[in-house]
Scaffold this active site. Sequence first.
Site, PDB file in Angstrom:
ATOM      1  N   ALA A  94      52.740 -25.890 -38.929  1.00  0.00           N
ATOM      2  CA  ALA A  94      51.314 -25.741 -39.223  1.00  0.00           C
ATOM      3  C   ALA A  94      51.092 -24.950 -40.510  1.00  0.00           C
ATOM      4  O   ALA A  94      50.221 -25.295 -41.321  1.00  0.00           O
ATOM      5  CB  ALA A  94      50.598 -25.071 -38.053  1.00  0.00           C
ATOM      6  N   TYR A  95      51.878 -23.903 -40.700  1.00  0.00           N
ATOM      7  CA  TYR A  95      51.761 -23.099 -41.914  1.00  0.00           C
ATOM      8  C   TYR A  95      52.119 -23.934 -43.143  1.00  0.00           C
ATOM      9  O   TYR A  95      51.397 -23.943 -44.149  1.00  0.00           O
ATOM     10  CB  TYR A  95      52.667 -21.871 -41.823  1.00  0.00           C
ATOM     11  CG  TYR A  95      52.694 -21.027 -43.073  1.00  0.00           C
ATOM     12  CD1 TYR A  95      51.591 -20.289 -43.460  1.00  0.00           C
ATOM     13  CD2 TYR A  95      53.845 -20.965 -43.862  1.00  0.00           C
ATOM     14  CE1 TYR A  95      51.615 -19.514 -44.617  1.00  0.00           C
ATOM     15  CE2 TYR A  95      53.886 -20.189 -45.010  1.00  0.00           C
ATOM     16  CZ  TYR A  95      52.762 -19.468 -45.383  1.00  0.00           C
ATOM     17  OH  TYR A  95      52.799 -18.704 -46.521  1.00  0.00           O
ATOM     18  N   ALA A  96      53.233 -24.677 -43.056  1.00  0.00           N
ATOM     19  CA  ALA A  96      53.650 -25.516 -44.179  1.00  0.00           C
ATOM     20  C   ALA A  96      52.608 -26.585 -44.474  1.00  0.00           C
ATOM     21  O   ALA A  96      52.342 -26.915 -45.636  1.00  0.00           O
ATOM     22  CB  ALA A  96      55.003 -26.159 -43.885  1.00  0.00           C
TER      23      ALA A  96
ATOM     24  N   SER B 163      49.387 -26.341 -44.029  1.00  0.00           N
ATOM     25  CA  SER B 163      48.250 -25.726 -44.722  1.00  0.00           C
ATOM     26  C   SER B 163      48.573 -25.480 -46.187  1.00  0.00           C
ATOM     27  O   SER B 163      47.715 -25.644 -47.060  1.00  0.00           O
ATOM     28  CB  SER B 163      47.844 -24.413 -44.023  1.00  0.00           C
ATOM     29  OG  SER B 163      48.769 -23.365 -44.258  1.00  0.00           O
ATOM     30  N   LYS B 164      49.806 -25.102 -46.465  1.00  0.00           N
ATOM     31  CA  LYS B 164      50.181 -24.838 -47.851  1.00  0.00           C
ATOM     32  C   LYS B 164      50.400 -26.137 -48.629  1.00  0.00           C
ATOM     33  O   LYS B 164      50.199 -26.190 -49.851  1.00  0.00           O
ATOM     34  CB  LYS B 164      51.440 -23.965 -47.889  1.00  0.00           C
ATOM     35  CG  LYS B 164      51.192 -22.533 -47.439  1.00  0.00           C
ATOM     36  CD  LYS B 164      50.151 -21.844 -48.304  1.00  0.00           C
ATOM     37  CE  LYS B 164      50.025 -20.377 -48.010  1.00  0.00           C
ATOM     38  NZ  LYS B 164      49.085 -19.676 -48.924  1.00  0.00           N
TER      39      LYS B 164
END
Length: 244
Positions: A152-154, A156-157
Amino acid sequence: MEPDRRVALVTGGTGGIGSQIVARLAQEGYAVAIHYAGRSADAEAAAAAICDNGGRAIAVGADIADEVQTAAVFDRITSEFSGIDVVVNTAGIMLLAPLVDLDLADLDRMHRTNIRGSFVVSRLAARTLRRGGALINFSTSVTRLQFPGYSAYAASKGAVEAMTLVLARELRGRDITVNAVAPGPTATPLFLEGKSEDEIATLAHVAPLERIGIPDDIAEAVVFLAGPARWINGQTIFVNGGAA
């Protein structure tokens, strides 16, 4: 414009990487606006230290995903320093879990800060930066390293990278560079929290240089993009020691 006449805004300026970027830009002669979301005392102390050393700095608070609050920050900086030349958007949050286990509320939180926040800051920068300016957004090397738990973090980035590279083309003729910096594992309190010595040692061997990055490694790249790197535009710069 010479560095001692340039003005920079650093969002997330009290974080492990953001604070080092603030320090390096101040050393280079930039007037610096240190943005904070919740650590006002740290931002005020950093600004006071820069001013005590003969520099120029102010602390500015806002939720970067709130366009009204963030516009007020840009207005204050413009009023205080007569313009803005560099925006470094380090502000973001990282909530980790395997995709199948991630709470959707955490996904929404990252979407709001990392994607919407970057969009709001980028739009205001595009409207405000003077000719010769630079916008530097922050991605992550995890988009290439694909560590489990970072989906999820990747994601978003990855969205931040996409909007950054498109914006660089949309600002044709403005003499404003737009790039993204994608750090690898970096020794900040947020990154080191909860990791064992064995986990850190394993991550240190991912890069051919066989160490974890330090905040100044990232700040060095940002200072380069902020000033002399006028022919680097519309790029994602992976600052990770060759890990990806």
